[in-house]
Design an enzyme around this catalytic site. Structure first.
Site, PDB file in Angstrom:
ATOM      1  N   GLY A 241     -61.718 -23.589  61.060  1.00  0.00           N
ATOM      2  CA  GLY A 241     -62.134 -23.525  59.660  1.00  0.00           C
ATOM      3  C   GLY A 241     -63.641 -23.452  59.557  1.00  0.00           C
ATOM      4  O   GLY A 241     -64.316 -22.976  60.486  1.00  0.00           O
ATOM      5  N   SER A 242     -64.148 -23.966  58.461  1.00  0.00           N
ATOM      6  CA  SER A 242     -65.582 -23.805  58.190  1.00  0.00           C
ATOM      7  C   SER A 242     -66.417 -24.819  58.968  1.00  0.00           C
ATOM      8  O   SER A 242     -65.940 -25.898  59.350  1.00  0.00           O
ATOM      9  CB  SER A 242     -65.837 -23.996  56.699  1.00  0.00           C
ATOM     10  OG  SER A 242     -65.553 -25.329  56.327  1.00  0.00           O
ATOM     11  N   THR A 245     -66.603 -28.335  57.250  1.00  0.00           N
ATOM     12  CA  THR A 245     -65.470 -29.229  57.515  1.00  0.00           C
ATOM     13  C   THR A 245     -65.498 -29.695  58.969  1.00  0.00           C
ATOM     14  O   THR A 245     -65.223 -30.868  59.257  1.00  0.00           O
ATOM     15  CB  THR A 245     -64.138 -28.523  57.180  1.00  0.00           C
ATOM     16  OG1 THR A 245     -64.179 -28.116  55.820  1.00  0.00           O
ATOM     17  CG2 THR A 245     -62.956 -29.441  57.380  1.00  0.00           C
ATOM     18  N   GLY A 246     -65.869 -28.807  59.887  1.00  0.00           N
ATOM     19  CA  GLY A 246     -65.972 -29.192  61.296  1.00  0.00           C
ATOM     20  C   GLY A 246     -66.931 -30.357  61.486  1.00  0.00           C
ATOM     21  O   GLY A 246     -66.654 -31.315  62.217  1.00  0.00           O
ATOM     22  N   GLU A 264     -63.007 -24.710  66.095  1.00  0.00           N
ATOM     23  CA  GLU A 264     -63.200 -23.257  66.117  1.00  0.00           C
ATOM     24  C   GLU A 264     -63.712 -22.892  64.736  1.00  0.00           C
ATOM     25  O   GLU A 264     -62.976 -22.966  63.766  1.00  0.00           O
ATOM     26  CB  GLU A 264     -61.872 -22.560  66.446  1.00  0.00           C
ATOM     27  CG  GLU A 264     -62.072 -21.205  67.128  1.00  0.00           C
ATOM     28  CD  GLU A 264     -62.075 -20.052  66.149  1.00  0.00           C
ATOM     29  OE1 GLU A 264     -63.154 -19.791  65.563  1.00  0.00           O
ATOM     30  OE2 GLU A 264     -61.025 -19.423  65.973  1.00  0.00           O
ATOM     31  N   GLU A 398     -72.037 -16.833  57.170  1.00  0.00           N
ATOM     32  CA  GLU A 398     -70.738 -16.183  57.163  1.00  0.00           C
ATOM     33  C   GLU A 398     -70.252 -15.984  55.730  1.00  0.00           C
ATOM     34  O   GLU A 398     -70.263 -16.915  54.935  1.00  0.00           O
ATOM     35  CB  GLU A 398     -69.730 -17.053  57.924  1.00  0.00           C
ATOM     36  CG  GLU A 398     -68.388 -16.405  58.061  1.00  0.00           C
ATOM     37  CD  GLU A 398     -67.419 -17.262  58.872  1.00  0.00           C
ATOM     38  OE1 GLU A 398     -67.342 -18.486  58.633  1.00  0.00           O
ATOM     39  OE2 GLU A 398     -66.742 -16.704  59.746  1.00  0.00           O
TER      40      GLU A 398
END
Ligand code: ADP
Length: 494
Positions: A241-242, A245-246, A264, A398
């Site tokens: 995800g983003s 959030t990571g 990832e 992104e």
């Protein structure tokens, strides 16, 4: 595949889904639900449970019990393999139904969804099922008076949080090695793409996976995702995800039990075209498809096009032609090449990026706007922006939408410098007929995957993962199994 079969499924009512916990369909503890909107027409498709922290704790406790009593971990690898192979067969048998359901939920064009969703999930599950009874422990090269053994043990409870762009494919990248290794799993799908994963988990039960080994809790990331991240009872967290959030997941880990966290995240992948590319027409076509398929909602999308200055104008004209030739629209039509943007919020974010790119001096040479508004769905024209400086927002951040930024370069060194000038490092490509240059680019561009004279398509045999702020701990290949095991040493005096 024929269009008639897809059309027969497209209007089928979709029953509301609950969580899947301990093999049973369970509503939210407070009865809460959330509407699922289809990005195809903006209409309510069905409802899912709006999970609570209590629901998540129940699912984690269930997974823990299933792990501790060894109902799955205690089965011989060959038995786990048989169940997983059966699961893959059931997904394959239901592939069309799953793909159509997924497209109605997330908007990916059906041609791609069939391959990338059930198709890829089946292949991934078979790969890890077939692998797991061929993975050996090790004997250490010790002196004669001891025996050093290295066991590979399942870690226990795996928490998996997955995104909405390719839920089945990315879900399978995590579920298959986690389950093959004997772990129990709690899966948290994205709010806007939960349906196929719930169906897939039901099929796992039909295949003979013991209840409680795979649990699915739906709802908001900030509620159930956070509860999973903060749990003291989860051993490993795997995420796609983003970056934002990571980062939170790492904090949750630090604030709770220091569970392992594998991420990832996003990318800003450079697609570098040299004047000596073997086939510039092919390179232009792939520059467009590598960016615009699934409306650019692909973590490895070729979102920065770096073109050698001597061919820049002609090459960009070819890319624009290829982009404009791609059919945008109803994702349930087999001849559609670019489906819907996943949500209204995502569409707005894409358009905001275009606005800022123009303010920063970029030229919008095609696209840049919402289209097909009359459908009620979220569609955007493939967009090409030239004159993007390496420092511009469009080059650095992104978008996760169909917006391609183009930047010229003059030398190989300059291409490498621009390619490596973001915080990301997920994928990239170089187009050149010069073998030495091709290998130099593989070494010099900081990414997890470097393509040469192609873009996309690496299969399950090779890892996909990032460096830098694109993450850590790749999915796919036999290496991914390492994330789901602990190494245990036995040191035996003889
Ligand atoms: P995107 O911007 O692509 O939607 P997110 O990182 O927000 O990416 O979403 C990916 C997954 O992370 C989704 O399943 C989402 O629900 C989940 N998620 C979002 N916020 C959190 C959070 N605070 N804690 C845990 N999971 C979250």
């Amino acid at each position: 595949m024929d269009q008639g079969k897809i059309d027969a499924l497209r209007g089928r009512p979709v029953n509301a889904f609950s969580h899947l916990i301990d093999g049973k369909s369970v509503p939210a503890s407070d009865g809460g639900t959330m509407d699922v909107l289809s990005p195809i027409d903006g209409q309510v498709l069905t409802q899912i449970a709006r999970g609570t922290a209590i629901d998540m704790e129940t699912a984690i406790a269930t997974a823990r019990t299933a792990f501790e009593d060894r109902r799955w971990a205690g089965q011989p690898p060959a038995a786990r393999k048989a169940v997983l192979l059966k699961w893959a067969d059931l997904i394959e048998a239901n592939a069309l139904e799953l793909a159509v359901l997924g497209v109605r939920d997330n908007g990916t064009e059906i041609g791609m969804a069939l391959k990338a969703e059930p198709g890829s999930a089946v292949g991934t599950i078979r790969f890890y099922a077939e692998a797991i009874d061929k993975v050996y422990g090790e004997i250490a090269p010790t002196s004669d008076d001891v025996l050093g053994l290295i066991h590979k043990e399942p870690v226990g409870v795996v928490g998996a949080i997955v995104p909405w762009n390719f839920p089945m494919m990315i879900g399978a990248w995590k579920l298959a090695p986690a389950l093959a290794s004997g772990n129990s799993v709690v899966l948290k799908p994205a709010e806007t793409a939960s349906l196929t994963l719930l169906r897939m988990a039901e099929l796992a039960l039909d295949a003979g996976l013991p209840p409680g080994v795979l649990n699915v809790v739906t709802g908001e990331g900030a509620v159930v995702g956070e509860a999973l991240g903060l749990s003291m009872n989860v051993d490993v967290l795997v995420f796609t995800g983003s970056g934002a959030t990571g980062r939170r997941l790492m904090e949750y880990s630090a604030r709770s039990n220091m569970k392992r966290v594998y991420l990832e995240l996003g990318g800003k992948s450079p697609n570098i075209v040299f004047a000596d590319a073997p086939d510039l027409a092919e390179a232009a076509k792939v520059a467009a498809s590598g960016m615009f398929r699934n409306a650019g909602q692909v973590c490895v999308a070729a979102s920065r096009l770096l073109v050698e200055a001597s061919i820049h104008d002609d090459f960009v004209a070819e890319v624009v032609k290829a982009a404009e030739a791609m059919r945008v629209g109803d994702p349930l039509r087999l001849d559609t090449q670019i489906g819907a943007v996943n949500s209204g919020a995502q569409l707005e974010q894409n358009l905001r990026f275009v606005e800022i790119a123009a303010q920063e001096g970029g030229q919008i040479v095609t696209g840049g706007a919402r289209i097909l508004q009359e459908t009620g769905g979220y569609f955007m024209a493939p967009t090409v922006v030239t004159g993007v400086t390496p420092e511009a927002k469009l080059a650095q951040q992104e978008v996760f939408g169909p917006v391609l930024g183009v930047t010229p370069f003059r030398t190989e060194d300059e291409a490498v410098r621009i390619a490596n000038s973001t915080a990301y490092g997920l994928a990239g490509a170089a187009w050149t007929a010069n073998l030495g240059r091709a290998h130099r680019m593989v070494r010099a561009v900081r990414t997890g995957v470097m393509h040469i004279n192609t873009y996309g398509g690496p299969d399950v045999t090779v890892p996909i993962g990032g460096v830098g702020q694109s993450g850590n701990g790749a999915d796919k290949s036999l290496h991914a199994l390492d994330k789901y095991v602990n190494l245990k040493t036995a040191w035996i005096k003889l």
